[in-house]
Design a protein around this motif. Structure first.
Motif, PDB file in Angstrom:
ATOM      1  N   VAL A  20       5.801   7.634   3.874  1.00 44.03           N
ATOM      2  CA  VAL A  20       4.810   7.770   4.538  1.00 44.03           C
ATOM      3  C   VAL A  20       4.605   6.683   5.737  1.00 44.03           C
ATOM      4  CG1 VAL A  20       2.409   8.018   4.785  1.00 44.03           C
ATOM      5  CG2 VAL A  20       3.667   8.939   2.703  1.00 44.03           C
ATOM      6  N   ASN A  21       4.374   6.980   6.919  1.00 46.79           N
ATOM      7  CA  ASN A  21       3.984   6.274   8.056  1.00 46.79           C
ATOM      8  C   ASN A  21       2.600   6.141   8.205  1.00 46.79           C
ATOM      9  OD1 ASN A  21       4.079   4.894  10.556  1.00 46.79           O
ATOM     10  ND2 ASN A  21       4.893   6.574  11.719  1.00 46.79           N
ATOM     11  N   TRP A  22       2.074   5.202   7.266  1.00 46.15           N
ATOM     12  CA  TRP A  22       0.542   5.344   7.371  1.00 46.15           C
ATOM     13  C   TRP A  22       0.035   4.409   8.748  1.00 46.15           C
ATOM     14  CZ3 TRP A  22      -0.403   7.692   3.282  1.00 46.15           C
ATOM     15  CH2 TRP A  22       0.175   7.546   2.286  1.00 46.15           C
ATOM     16  N   GLY A  23      -1.024   5.216   9.427  1.00 50.20           N
ATOM     17  CA  GLY A  23      -1.398   4.900  10.521  1.00 50.20           C
ATOM     18  C   GLY A  23      -0.580   5.489  11.689  1.00 50.20           C
ATOM     19  N   ASN A  26       3.430  11.759  10.932  1.00 51.86           N
ATOM     20  CA  ASN A  26       4.417  12.075   9.898  1.00 51.86           C
ATOM     21  C   ASN A  26       4.940  13.559   9.999  1.00 51.86           C
ATOM     22  OD1 ASN A  26       4.709   9.633   7.764  1.00 51.86           O
ATOM     23  ND2 ASN A  26       2.092   9.858   8.337  1.00 51.86           N
TER      24      ASN A  26
ATOM     25  N   TRP B  22      -4.345   4.823  -1.165  1.00 50.13           N
ATOM     26  CA  TRP B  22      -2.788   5.485  -1.173  1.00 50.13           C
ATOM     27  C   TRP B  22      -2.528   5.414  -2.691  1.00 50.13           C
ATOM     28  CZ3 TRP B  22      -2.717   7.469   3.260  1.00 50.13           C
ATOM     29  CH2 TRP B  22      -3.308   6.907   4.447  1.00 50.13           C
ATOM     30  N   THR B  92      -5.012  15.327   9.541  1.00 47.34           N
ATOM     31  CA  THR B  92      -5.003  14.310  10.035  1.00 47.34           C
ATOM     32  C   THR B  92      -6.303  13.335   9.127  1.00 47.34           C
ATOM     33  OG1 THR B  92      -4.859  14.781  12.361  1.00 47.34           O
ATOM     34  CG2 THR B  92      -5.957  12.742  11.783  1.00 47.34           C
ATOM     35  N   THR B 107      -4.076   8.475  10.445  1.00 42.96           N
ATOM     36  CA  THR B 107      -2.493   8.938   9.817  1.00 42.96           C
ATOM     37  C   THR B 107      -2.477  10.505   9.813  1.00 42.96           C
ATOM     38  OG1 THR B 107      -2.458   7.123   8.313  1.00 42.96           O
ATOM     39  CG2 THR B 107      -0.974   8.753   7.914  1.00 42.96           C
TER      40      THR B 107
END
Lengths: 350, 350
Positions: A20-23, A26, B22, B92, B107
């Motif tokens: 996961v690319n948090w922020g 994805n 998370w 989102t 995210t």
């Protein structure tokens, strides 16, 4: 015909991502989406069994329309009541990798679900009463949406009884407690739901008989479960079938106590309890005797665990499980269980 | 009637959470879900304007059924073609807090969208040609789904032209380049799309005229934009309207070059470009002269920025913006822009 009631359906969406690319943005490598909620699982299982069924319940909004369309595509007969609110989604992100931004394999987002008005519920009741006219059994499964009283299932069970239709109830908490008092033909709690209702632990630490059991792995104490099931019968349920995972099913019925077990299978237990509820309702509707009803229920539960997709099963697994399930009348030492419970009760107040 | 083409619609879902847990279960404090994709935004805007429109495009699966139902509820006339694949979702997560697990406020998870087969696209073309029969204009907006060639919009523009229907094109990359060559009545690139097509920067560093402009804030170089717009006209577009954010609209048309600007408003620019495309198509369909067409387009874009929900606008904001927008014929020093571009070209090879 079996009427299935699903008052709080859901759309379950899963995104699989490498990491996961948090922020950031994805792009999932795989996407799974399907109607969920316990009642919908029961309806799908009954449909796969070839049973004559009608799904009733509440759907609303964009998600509700999507669920209704998908049920139509799958050929599941449904007469759902439209509500103004938006049917809930569950959104699960399953990350394969363990990169820098990784904080755990699975992150879930659960929408609260719609608020249901009294007028909408009255409309549903009309649909439900119409459906009962041609029914041999009704299954009431899952949680209640916001706005519906804890006594909702109790009322629906009484309505069914007045129409001569036996009810199978699979829910938890106060809705289960109130439902039991309304005299359903079968309630199907799992161990946790039964413990919550009994107000005490019904499991023993694994591999030992020490007095403490507050932590660590444990397995159901069959004598204690039997006692709790008996108590639910005195509170109103005509029969109680506790689903105990790998320990199979323990039933307290008007035809005595039974235990049904399938050989342990590895797999995904999600939806297995719903398969058991579906099989119990099916057996009730077609008049299977208890030992056959439980054999089918345990076999269908095991076949559901074995299937790669939660809540589905293959006919081959089901047929195989039917030949390997053992069903026998229970011979628990109830006296010992009673003594143990009384000791626990003393611990709690002491 | 205006035909709106949306080949790759989406359902945009936003979950607002206090802070993301998370690897755990989150229960969003607010949920927003609405049909999106540029074509759907255009259709909604035209519907809000009271324009006679028909939305065409491709929808499939659970999400497609949900979008179709929602459009029906909003009263947007649609004749969508069903496909086997699942219409895409965007998901989102907007976190309010900055707790321990917080890695950024927003995210996003973007599904790839469906694969469209040749047979499905042929069926859409049938629908599209039927719709063109009664149309005064067609709007082609947004990205193409997987499986459709980059020349798809070009083909659809040629089909419209053969039926005597002028086309407004709003897309990017190769689909835009190919579409321009097919001779649409209007193309509406934003600055980035125009830069990509021109293959060079069309903005200057803010607050200075230094030769370098590789980094830092910049604003569109109106002379360079005009030149790039003129070039798109020589490549086939009958008119080019570049949407430049706060700098308004710059148009190169058969009736000369124009600039339209609304007083700057704070707000959410998402969907403002789609509002401009909708207004341009509307003006084209009802035969507004260019200065009026641009006045309405700039006003609707500004009203959309001012609205709290992306892609919507209030009638009051629109009416107010119509009185404050300025539209004038452009008087750029094109010679200077040409010299600058030639200097840039030399820099690139030198």
């Amino acid at each position: 015909m079996i009427v299935v009631v699903c008052l709080n359906p859901a759309l379950d969406i899963t995104h699989r991502v490498p990491a996961v690319n948090w922020g950031g943005v994805n792009r999932p490598s795989a996407v799974y989406a399907r109607p969920g909620g316990k009642g919908l699982n029961v309806a799908r299982t009954l449909h796969a069994l070839g049973a004559d069924l009608l799904l009733t319940g509440l759907v609303g909004g964009i998600t509700g329309a999507g669920i209704e369309a998908e049920l139509g595509r799958r050929g599941v007969p449904a007469a759902l009541t439209a509500i103004a609110g938006e049917t809930r989604r569950t959104f699960t992100i399953a990350a394969d990798g363990t990169g820098a931004g990784h904080k755990g394999a699975v992150t879930a987002f659960y929408e609260a679900g719609p608020e249901v008005s009294a007028r909408e519920f009255a409309e549903f009741r009309g649909q439900y009463e119409k459906a009962l006219a041609g029914a041999e059994a009704v299954v009431l499964s899952g949680s209640l949406p916001t706005g519906l009283a804890a006594g909702t299932y109790a009322t629906l069970i009484e309505t069914a009884a007045a129409a001569g239709v036996p009810a199978v109830l699979d829910t938890h908490g106060e809705a289960l407690r109130r439902g039991v008092a309304a005299g359903p033909a079968i309630v199907k709690p799992n161990l946790e739901e039964l413990e919550n209702l009994a107000g005490r632990r019904l499991s023993a630490p694994l591999g030992g008989s020490g007095a403490s059991g507050a932590s660590g792995a444990s397995s159901p104490d069959l004598a204690a479960v039997t006692l709790a099931a008996d108590q639910l019968r005195t509170l109103g349920a005509q029969a109680v079938v506790a689903s105990l995972g790998p320990q199979g099913l323990l039933a307290a019925t008007g035809d005595g106590r039974w235990q049904a077990r399938a050989p342990e299978v590895a797999g995904n237990a999600t939806g297995a309890g719903d398969a058991v509820a579906a099989a119990l309702a099916h057996g009730l509707a077609i008049g299977r005797p208890w030992h056959e009803r439980l054999r089918h229920a345990a076999a269908l539960g095991a076949a559901t665990v074995a299937a790669p997709v939660a809540g589905e099963f293959s006919d081959a697994d089901y047929a195989r499980a039917l030949t390997t399930v053992t069903v026998h009348r229970a011979a628990e030492d109830l006296g010992a269980a009673r003594d143990r419970d009384m000791a626990l009760d003393r611990d709690e107040v002491g």
